[in-house]
Scaffold this motif. Structure first.
Motif, PDB file in Angstrom:
ATOM      1  N   ILE A  24      49.111  90.521  54.364  1.00 14.76           N
ATOM      2  CA  ILE A  24      49.064  91.180  55.747  1.00 14.76           C
ATOM      3  C   ILE A  24      50.022  90.198  56.556  1.00 14.76           C
ATOM      4  O   ILE A  24      49.762  88.800  56.249  1.00 14.76           O
ATOM      5  N   ASN A  25      50.549  90.708  57.366  1.00 13.23           N
ATOM      6  CA  ASN A  25      51.504  89.883  58.320  1.00 13.23           C
ATOM      7  C   ASN A  25      51.084  90.012  59.778  1.00 13.23           C
ATOM      8  O   ASN A  25      50.292  90.925  60.177  1.00 13.23           O
ATOM      9  N   ALA A  26      51.801  89.084  60.761  1.00 16.68           N
ATOM     10  CA  ALA A  26      51.462  89.301  62.096  1.00 16.68           C
ATOM     11  C   ALA A  26      51.680  90.841  62.789  1.00 16.68           C
ATOM     12  O   ALA A  26      50.938  90.946  63.721  1.00 16.68           O
ATOM     13  N   ILE A  27      52.689  91.305  62.402  1.00 12.03           N
ATOM     14  CA  ILE A  27      53.171  92.486  63.092  1.00 12.03           C
ATOM     15  C   ILE A  27      51.822  93.341  62.801  1.00 12.03           C
ATOM     16  O   ILE A  27      51.410  94.189  63.798  1.00 12.03           O
TER      17      ILE A  27
ATOM     18  N   VAL B 199      36.777  87.831  57.831  1.00 15.08           N
ATOM     19  CA  VAL B 199      37.769  88.607  57.603  1.00 15.08           C
ATOM     20  C   VAL B 199      38.358  89.078  56.014  1.00 15.08           C
ATOM     21  O   VAL B 199      38.694  88.098  55.674  1.00 15.08           O
ATOM     22  N   GLU B 200      38.227  90.316  55.571  1.00 20.14           N
ATOM     23  CA  GLU B 200      38.494  90.194  54.191  1.00 20.14           C
ATOM     24  C   GLU B 200      39.942  91.384  54.054  1.00 20.14           C
ATOM     25  O   GLU B 200      39.843  92.440  54.062  1.00 20.14           O
ATOM     26  N   VAL B 201      41.108  90.637  54.253  1.00 21.33           N
ATOM     27  CA  VAL B 201      42.199  91.714  54.422  1.00 21.33           C
ATOM     28  C   VAL B 201      42.958  91.179  53.309  1.00 21.33           C
ATOM     29  O   VAL B 201      43.047  89.975  52.839  1.00 21.33           O
TER      30      VAL B 201
ATOM     31  N   ASN C   6      48.752  92.585  64.437  1.00 21.19           N
ATOM     32  CA  ASN C   6      48.501  92.750  66.019  1.00 21.19           C
ATOM     33  C   ASN C   6      48.657  94.333  66.448  1.00 21.19           C
ATOM     34  O   ASN C   6      48.374  94.662  67.306  1.00 21.19           O
ATOM     35  N   ARG C   7      49.367  95.159  65.600  1.00 19.97           N
ATOM     36  CA  ARG C   7      49.305  96.293  65.706  1.00 19.97           C
ATOM     37  C   ARG C   7      47.719  96.971  65.925  1.00 19.97           C
ATOM     38  O   ARG C   7      47.375  97.804  66.648  1.00 19.97           O
ATOM     39  N   LEU C   8      47.205  96.640  64.665  1.00 20.60           N
ATOM     40  CA  LEU C   8      45.633  96.895  64.633  1.00 20.60           C
ATOM     41  C   LEU C   8      44.898  96.393  65.708  1.00 20.60           C
ATOM     42  O   LEU C   8      43.911  97.092  66.196  1.00 20.60           O
TER      43      LEU C   8
ATOM     44  N   ASN D 213      40.673  99.156  58.138  1.00 19.66           N
ATOM     45  CA  ASN D 213      41.872  99.683  58.019  1.00 19.66           C
ATOM     46  C   ASN D 213      42.865  98.961  57.203  1.00 19.66           C
ATOM     47  O   ASN D 213      43.913  99.628  56.830  1.00 19.66           O
ATOM     48  N   CYS D 214      42.720  97.753  56.998  1.00 21.23           N
ATOM     49  CA  CYS D 214      43.480  96.923  56.064  1.00 21.23           C
ATOM     50  C   CYS D 214      43.360  97.205  54.824  1.00 21.23           C
ATOM     51  O   CYS D 214      44.517  97.167  53.906  1.00 21.23           O
TER      52      CYS D 214
END
Length: 298
Positions: A255-258, A249-251, A261-263, A295-296
């Motif tokens: 990036i936060n939990a919200i 995972v390369e984000v 979780n939305r993604l 997406n990130c």
């Protein structure tokens, strides 16, 4: 079944054309089902003019007609929808149902001048709720020869959304006026000698899933997002490897939990529609990671 959707102004000869089509296809050895708005309206207990004056009653009968058409759909028999079908959105719903059944469809537009249609309407003499049939058990109600009131007639003419051949849900379109002869050969060819339109995503049912698929899908994506958040919490800002997979995972580090979780919810919704099979679970980690990375970092 191949479907013929008849459309036209009040008293434009729709039922007469439906009977002619029924007779023709029976002679061709086809089984024919005629779904009549006149019969459906009266058998629902609605007087003809009261029915057209009440949008809720109209909606109920239109729904009944559509349900009956869907129940009868197959690739060989003929269903004729004998009704005004004056709403183009409703004709589109019937078109989508035909596509979903991988069958064919055509539209027959009974063209007429409103003044002439009103003359035909005045020749009708029956009262509402006319009983037909030889015995009490066989009796049914037929409002075909019941005249429209002037107010209802004008209202239906004003509401009418005329079919157009350049609209895919009205095509192929056959137009016939009162003094014309039906082109039975062209209608037969449109129904039985042309390929049905392929169903698209909007007319297909979502694939069935295994009993544990949704639970496993949710668990896998939760584990991956938890690993990413845990890595960020201890200061790891680089790629996060996924257990049991070669992908990472390369984000962004911020990036936060919200956001994650939305993604994740977006991915779950998409997967339920397009990947709901047992075999696709093996590919879920890779697909989810690709989805996050794309997406990130967009």
């Amino acid at each position: 079944m191949p479907m013929i959707v008849i459309s036209g102004l009040p008293a434009s000869g729709k039922t007469t054309r439906a009977k002619s089509l029924q007779h023709h296809f029976i002679e061709k050895g086809k089984k024919v089902h005629v779904i009549s708005e006149n019969l459906s309206t009266a058998n629902a207990g609605f007087a003809k003019n009261e029915y057209f004056a009440d949008s809720q009653k109209e909606k109920q009968v239109r729904s009944d007609i559509k349900s009956e058409a869907l129940r009868l759909l197959n690739k060989e028999d003929v269903v004729i929808v004998d009704a005004g079908n004056y709403i183009k959105g409703y004709r589109y719903e019937l078109f989508c149902a035909t596509k979903a059944a991988r069958s064919t469809q055509c539209t027959l537009f009974c063209g007429i001048q409103p003044t002439r249609a009103w003359d035909f309407n005045q020749q009708r003499t029956d009262d509402d709720l006319v009983k037909c049939g030889d015995s009490a058990d066989d009796q049914f109600v037929d409002n075909s020869n019941v005249p429209y009131s002037r107010e209802i007639f004008d209202a239906l003419c004003m509401r009418f959304e005329e079919p157009h051949g350049n609209c895919r849900w009205d095509s192929p379109l056959f137009v016939v006026f009162p003094d014309d002869t039906l082109d039975f050969g062209a209608i037969y060819s449109a129904l039985y000698e042309s390929k049905p339109l392929p169903p698209n995503q909007s007319t297909q049912n979502p694939p069935l899933s295994s009993a544990n698929y949704l639970f496993d899908l949710d668990k896998l994506t939760q584990d991956i997002t938890a690993d990413v958040l845990a890595a960020r919490k201890i200061g790891n800002t680089g790629p996060v490897p996924v257990k049991g997979s070669q992908v990472k995972v390369e984000v962004p580090a911020a990036i936060n939990a919200i956001q994650l979780n939305r993604l994740r919810r977006q991915f779950l919704n998409y997967s339920k529609l397009h990947h709901a099979t047992t075999s696709s679970l093996d590919k879920v980690p890779q697909l989810f990671v690709q989805f996050l990375n794309s997406n990130c970092n967009a």
